[in-house]
Design a protein around this motif. Structure first.
Motif, PDB file in Angstrom:
ATOM      1  N   ALA A 195       0.834  -1.206   0.000  1.00  0.00           N
ATOM      2  CA  ALA A 195       0.000   0.000   0.000  1.00  0.00           C
ATOM      3  C   ALA A 195       0.864   1.249   0.000  1.00  0.00           C
ATOM      4  CB  ALA A 195      -0.917   0.007   1.219  1.00  0.00           C
ATOM      5  N   LEU A 196       0.319   2.300  -0.594  1.00  0.00           N
ATOM      6  CA  LEU A 196       0.893   3.641  -0.559  1.00  0.00           C
ATOM      7  C   LEU A 196      -0.217   4.606  -0.184  1.00  0.00           C
ATOM      8  CD1 LEU A 196       3.047   5.873  -1.250  1.00  0.00           C
ATOM      9  CD2 LEU A 196       2.104   5.831  -3.577  1.00  0.00           C
ATOM     10  N   CYS A 197       0.007   5.414   0.849  1.00  0.00           N
ATOM     11  CA  CYS A 197      -0.947   6.455   1.218  1.00  0.00           C
ATOM     12  C   CYS A 197      -0.212   7.779   1.331  1.00  0.00           C
ATOM     13  CB  CYS A 197      -1.649   6.125   2.536  1.00  0.00           C
ATOM     14  SG  CYS A 197      -2.821   4.749   2.402  1.00  0.00           S
ATOM     15  N   ALA A 198      -0.924   8.847   0.998  1.00  0.00           N
ATOM     16  CA  ALA A 198      -0.334  10.180   0.988  1.00  0.00           C
ATOM     17  C   ALA A 198      -1.243  11.157   1.705  1.00  0.00           C
ATOM     18  CB  ALA A 198      -0.098  10.648  -0.448  1.00  0.00           C
ATOM     19  N   SER A 199      -0.648  12.228   2.211  1.00  0.00           N
ATOM     20  CA  SER A 199      -1.414  13.328   2.791  1.00  0.00           C
ATOM     21  C   SER A 199      -0.680  14.617   2.475  1.00  0.00           C
ATOM     22  CB  SER A 199      -1.554  13.151   4.308  1.00  0.00           C
ATOM     23  OG  SER A 199      -2.429  14.123   4.844  1.00  0.00           O
ATOM     24  N   ALA A 200      -1.437  15.682   2.255  1.00  0.00           N
ATOM     25  CA  ALA A 200      -0.818  16.950   1.872  1.00  0.00           C
ATOM     26  C   ALA A 200      -1.686  18.112   2.306  1.00  0.00           C
ATOM     27  CB  ALA A 200      -0.574  17.011   0.366  1.00  0.00           C
ATOM     28  N   VAL A 201      -1.043  19.234   2.569  1.00  0.00           N
ATOM     29  CA  VAL A 201      -1.764  20.406   3.062  1.00  0.00           C
ATOM     30  C   VAL A 201      -2.531  21.127   1.963  1.00  0.00           C
ATOM     31  CG1 VAL A 201      -0.103  20.724   4.938  1.00  0.00           C
ATOM     32  CG2 VAL A 201       0.233  21.947   2.777  1.00  0.00           C
ATOM     33  N   GLY A 207      -9.781  29.041   3.218  1.00  0.00           N
ATOM     34  CA  GLY A 207      -9.512  30.239   4.020  1.00  0.00           C
ATOM     35  C   GLY A 207      -8.074  30.707   3.919  1.00  0.00           C
ATOM     36  N   ASP A 208      -7.597  31.266   4.999  1.00  0.00           N
ATOM     37  CA  ASP A 208      -6.257  31.840   5.060  1.00  0.00           C
ATOM     38  C   ASP A 208      -5.278  30.795   5.583  1.00  0.00           C
ATOM     39  OD1 ASP A 208      -4.074  33.486   5.099  1.00  0.00           O
ATOM     40  OD2 ASP A 208      -4.702  34.645   6.858  1.00  0.00           O
ATOM     41  N   GLY A 209      -4.842  29.917   4.689  1.00  0.00           N
ATOM     42  CA  GLY A 209      -3.851  28.916   5.053  1.00  0.00           C
ATOM     43  C   GLY A 209      -4.362  27.786   5.905  1.00  0.00           C
ATOM     44  N   LEU A 210      -5.671  27.542   5.906  1.00  0.00           N
ATOM     45  CA  LEU A 210      -6.230  26.463   6.710  1.00  0.00           C
ATOM     46  C   LEU A 210      -6.264  25.166   5.907  1.00  0.00           C
ATOM     47  CD1 LEU A 210      -9.220  28.348   8.379  1.00  0.00           C
ATOM     48  CD2 LEU A 210      -6.950  27.921   9.332  1.00  0.00           C
ATOM     49  N   HIS A 211      -6.103  24.049   6.595  1.00  0.00           N
ATOM     50  CA  HIS A 211      -6.209  22.739   5.966  1.00  0.00           C
ATOM     51  C   HIS A 211      -6.574  21.711   7.031  1.00  0.00           C
ATOM     52  CE1 HIS A 211      -2.259  21.612   7.605  1.00  0.00           C
ATOM     53  NE2 HIS A 211      -1.826  22.795   7.203  1.00  0.00           N
ATOM     54  N   HIS A 212      -6.764  20.462   6.586  1.00  0.00           N
ATOM     55  CA  HIS A 212      -7.374  19.458   7.448  1.00  0.00           C
ATOM     56  C   HIS A 212      -6.411  18.738   8.381  1.00  0.00           C
ATOM     57  CE1 HIS A 212      -5.600  16.895   4.415  1.00  0.00           C
ATOM     58  NE2 HIS A 212      -5.954  15.815   5.075  1.00  0.00           N
ATOM     59  N   PRO A 221      -3.699  24.098  12.206  1.00  0.00           N
ATOM     60  CA  PRO A 221      -3.050  23.303  11.162  1.00  0.00           C
ATOM     61  C   PRO A 221      -1.535  23.246  11.352  1.00  0.00           C
ATOM     62  CG  PRO A 221      -4.638  24.828  10.209  1.00  0.00           C
ATOM     63  CD  PRO A 221      -4.485  25.221  11.639  1.00  0.00           C
ATOM     64  N   VAL A 222      -0.959  22.125  10.913  1.00  0.00           N
ATOM     65  CA  VAL A 222       0.493  21.979  10.975  1.00  0.00           C
ATOM     66  C   VAL A 222       1.133  22.902   9.948  1.00  0.00           C
ATOM     67  CG1 VAL A 222       0.343  19.613  11.804  1.00  0.00           C
ATOM     68  CG2 VAL A 222       0.505  20.047   9.354  1.00  0.00           C
ATOM     69  N   ARG A 223       2.370  23.335  10.237  1.00  0.00           N
ATOM     70  CA  ARG A 223       3.035  24.302   9.364  1.00  0.00           C
ATOM     71  C   ARG A 223       4.409  23.842   8.893  1.00  0.00           C
ATOM     72  NH1 ARG A 223      -1.293  26.973   7.856  1.00  0.00           N
ATOM     73  NH2 ARG A 223      -2.358  28.097   9.532  1.00  0.00           N
ATOM     74  N   THR A 224       4.968  22.776   9.445  1.00  0.00           N
ATOM     75  CA  THR A 224       6.335  22.378   9.112  1.00  0.00           C
ATOM     76  C   THR A 224       6.398  21.504   7.871  1.00  0.00           C
ATOM     77  OG1 THR A 224       6.963  22.473  11.444  1.00  0.00           O
ATOM     78  CG2 THR A 224       8.425  21.267   9.966  1.00  0.00           C
ATOM     79  N   TRP A 225       5.504  20.528   7.768  1.00  0.00           N
ATOM     80  CA  TRP A 225       5.540  19.573   6.658  1.00  0.00           C
ATOM     81  C   TRP A 225       4.366  19.812   5.722  1.00  0.00           C
ATOM     82  CZ3 TRP A 225      10.021  17.299   6.187  1.00  0.00           C
ATOM     83  CH2 TRP A 225      10.808  17.122   7.328  1.00  0.00           C
ATOM     84  N   ALA A 226       4.641  19.734   4.414  1.00  0.00           N
ATOM     85  CA  ALA A 226       3.619  20.006   3.402  1.00  0.00           C
ATOM     86  C   ALA A 226       2.979  18.745   2.844  1.00  0.00           C
ATOM     87  CB  ALA A 226       4.224  20.806   2.248  1.00  0.00           C
TER      88      ALA A 226
END
Length: 293
Positions: A195-201, A207-212, A221-226
């Motif tokens: 399996a391969l799974c991915a996640s990204a911001v 909105g203004d830089g918001l993500h899940h 939201p996390v800010r270090t890893w994209a």
């Protein structure tokens, strides 16, 4: 090869098989997706999770033990950054059942979540209302369930749910999409019986830089890893590791679970696990240090 495409749980699915799936096989897959969604989707007013969030009580599901056992390990490894009670934190920022996408003040998730819910292999119990969000690994779990539902189908099978995928009997070459330019890839990997799974911001962003991808400890939201990519024998493990890699402790958990990975920071740095054989196109890639024995 034959490809069956459809939309479910808010994402595009592709199931690739050697021959066209029969109507029976498709109905079995559809029933399993509906069953999982009806039990675990916080976006459905009629789901068991929604009822647990408004009334408390018990949720019966064959997925309960495996998923919440994994959440316990995710929470331990990330020092509480991953937490299944992050649902109200997502609601607070606008990622709610109505997709309002209107952000309010950040809301940290309850720190002592294991005191609020208890579980067995097949049930979850909450003595008071507790809204769960299984987004850290739920889609991977469902990919595994769909592949299992296709066990009678002969030949190679690839199940792809919006980039979270698992292959059986087929070598599948997959591009790692650049988080800031969907027309580019930072590399490729090949999965065979894995399996391969991915996640990204950049996915589910508003909105203004918001993500899940939130840090449950702060509700922000996390800010270090994209972006993160994880490879494992099953998709639930890969999905969980892809989430954990946004936080300190993620690489160590990946090593414990035997998963390989790649991640890209918000400033463009790329790191991978020591045993990862992904072909990466960018310069300056660094290997993460091997975890201590």
């Amino acid at each position: 090869m034959a490809i069956w495409q459809f939309d479910a749980i808010g994402t595009r699915w592709e199931i690739e098989t050697a021959q066209e799936l029969t109507a029976h096989s498709r109905s079995v897959v559809s029933a399993e997706i509906e069953r999982f969604d009806r039990e675990w989707s916080r976006f459905r007013a009629d789901s068991d999770v929604t009822r647990l969030g408004s009334e408390g009580g018990e949720l019966a599901s064959a997925d309960a033990g495996d998923m919440l056992d994994a959440y316990r390990e995710l929470s331990r490894a990330t020092h509480g950054a991953v937490n299944p009670l992050v649902a109200r934190s997502l609601d607070a920022l606008g990622y709610d059942a109505g997709y309002s996408l209107t952000a309010g003040a950040p809301r940290p998730a309850p720190e002592a979540w294991q005191e609020r819910i208890s579980w067995t292999d097949r049930t979850v119990r909450a003595s008071a209302p507790a809204l769960l969000d299984v987004g850290a690994l739920g889609k991977g779990r469902l990919v595994d369930l769909v592949l299992a539902a296709l066990a009678p189908v002969a030949g190679p099978v690839v199940v792809d749910a919006g980039g979270d995928m698992r292959a059986r009997g087929a070598a599948t070459r997959v591009a790692l999409e650049h988080p800031y330019d969907a027309t580019k890839a930072i590399g490729v990997v090949t999965i065979t019986d894995g399996a391969l799974c991915a996640s990204a911001v950049n996915r589910r962003a508003w909105g203004d830089g918001l993500h899940h991808v939130l840090d449950a400890r702060t509700g922000t939201p996390v800010r270090t890893w994209a972006a993160t990519w994880a490879l494992a024998t099953d998709a639930m493990t890969a999905d969980a590791v892809a989430t954990a890699l946004f936080f300190d402790g993620g690489p160590e958990l990946a090593a414990e679970w035997g998963a390989e990975w790649v991640r890209m920071s918000t400033d463009g740095r790329v790191q991978r696990s020591p045993g990862c054989d992904a072909e990466l196109f960018l310069t300056g890639v660094t290997n993460a240090p091997a975890p201590p024995n």
